[in-house]
Scaffold this motif. Structure first.
Motif, mmCIF file in Angstrom:
data_model
loop_
_atom_site.group_PDB
_atom_site.id
_atom_site.type_symbol
_atom_site.label_atom_id
_atom_site.label_comp_id
_atom_site.label_asym_id
_atom_site.label_seq_id
_atom_site.Cartn_x
_atom_site.Cartn_y
_atom_site.Cartn_z
ATOM 1 N N ASP A 91 -6.317 -1.422 -5.032
ATOM 2 C CA ASP A 91 -6.800 -2.805 -5.024
ATOM 3 C C ASP A 91 -6.944 -3.384 -3.615
ATOM 4 O O ASP A 91 -6.776 -4.575 -3.403
ATOM 5 N N GLY A 92 -7.263 -2.511 -2.646
ATOM 6 C CA GLY A 92 -7.433 -2.935 -1.257
ATOM 7 C C GLY A 92 -6.208 -2.581 -0.451
ATOM 8 O O GLY A 92 -5.168 -3.219 -0.601
ATOM 9 N N VAL A 93 -6.315 -1.546 0.368
ATOM 10 C CA VAL A 93 -5.165 -1.004 1.088
ATOM 11 C C VAL A 93 -5.445 -1.041 2.586
ATOM 12 O O VAL A 93 -6.538 -0.697 3.023
ATOM 13 N N THR A 94 -4.450 -1.431 3.365
ATOM 14 C CA THR A 94 -4.515 -1.353 4.820
ATOM 15 C C THR A 94 -3.355 -0.497 5.287
ATOM 16 O O THR A 94 -2.213 -0.725 4.893
ATOM 17 N N GLU A 105 -10.125 1.183 -0.551
ATOM 18 C CA GLU A 105 -9.791 0.657 -1.881
ATOM 19 C C GLU A 105 -8.484 1.230 -2.400
ATOM 20 O O GLU A 105 -7.684 0.525 -3.016
ATOM 21 N N THR A 106 -8.261 2.548 -2.186
ATOM 22 C CA THR A 106 -7.048 3.208 -2.672
ATOM 23 C C THR A 106 -6.482 4.114 -1.588
ATOM 24 O O THR A 106 -7.197 4.514 -0.661
ATOM 25 N N ALA A 107 -5.206 4.466 -1.725
ATOM 26 C CA ALA A 107 -4.572 5.416 -0.819
ATOM 27 C C ALA A 107 -3.466 6.155 -1.556
ATOM 28 O O ALA A 107 -2.784 5.577 -2.403
ATOM 29 N N GLY A 120 -12.790 4.928 -0.898
ATOM 30 C CA GLY A 120 -13.488 3.686 -1.211
ATOM 31 C C GLY A 120 -13.742 2.803 -0.012
ATOM 32 O O GLY A 120 -12.858 2.073 0.394
ATOM 33 N N ASN A 121 -14.942 2.897 0.565
ATOM 34 C CA ASN A 121 -15.332 2.037 1.696
ATOM 35 C C ASN A 121 -14.285 2.055 2.804
ATOM 36 O O ASN A 121 -13.788 1.018 3.226
#
Length: 168
Positions: A91-94, A105-107, A120-121
């Motif tokens: 759900d959006g990863v940094t 998007e995932t990791a 994902g992007n």
């Protein structure tokens, strides 16, 4: 910030801005895979029988100098519940490790081989340079990484310490 090894290892730059895969370095600081992992979140759900824990809400996972931020993180434990096997985030990863950062998007971080796979992007940055693609595979022990899938790069130099020529 110096570009160090990141910008200089990108072999595809000479062929243009787009490529199918690129070798980059990711790991400005050495990572200790044996360092404890600390997780901070708003909520925690644990299933001891199945060997997992789900952290939700402003999750921060830290190990040594590495930090992972995401809204949702699932931690899988080895059989018997003693050690962490892998960490999945979505759900959006940094991910930040030293001077480098990656977003996607995932990791999935697998501790046994210190590999992070981000999908994902994906955007990897260091200083003013950036590489984007569909997937990042990074070995946190060696700092070696590969960006795959319609890779695009923007490389900038570090002119902070250089003198500007004068007109007279």
């Amino acid at each position: 910030m110096r570009l160090s090894h990141f910008a200089y290892v990108i072999a595809f730059v000479a062929t243009g801005a787009f490529a199918q895969g690129a070798q980059v370095n990711f790991g400005g600081l050495e990572n200790d895979p044996n360092a404890p992992i600390e997780v901070t979140s708003n909520e925690l759900q644990v299933n001891q029988d199945e060997g997992w824990a789900i952290f939700t809400g402003e999750v921060i996972v830290g190990q040594g100098a590495m930090r992972l931020y995401a809204p949702w993180v699932k931690v899988f434990y080895t059989e018997g519940g003693g050690d962490i096997e892998r960490v999945e985030a979505k759900d959006g990863v940094t991910l930040i490790n030293g001077p480098e950062a990656a977003e996607g998007e995932t990791a999935v971080y697998t501790l046994s081989d210190s590999m992070v796979v981000m999908d994902g992007n994906v955007l990897v940055t260091q200083g003013g340079s950036a590489v984007s693609g569909d997937r990042l595979r990074a070995n946190m022990d060696t700092g070696e990484a590969r960006v795959e899938g319609r890779v695009r790069s923007l490389l900038t130099g570090d002119d902070e310490d250089e003198e500007t020529p004068s007109d007279g």
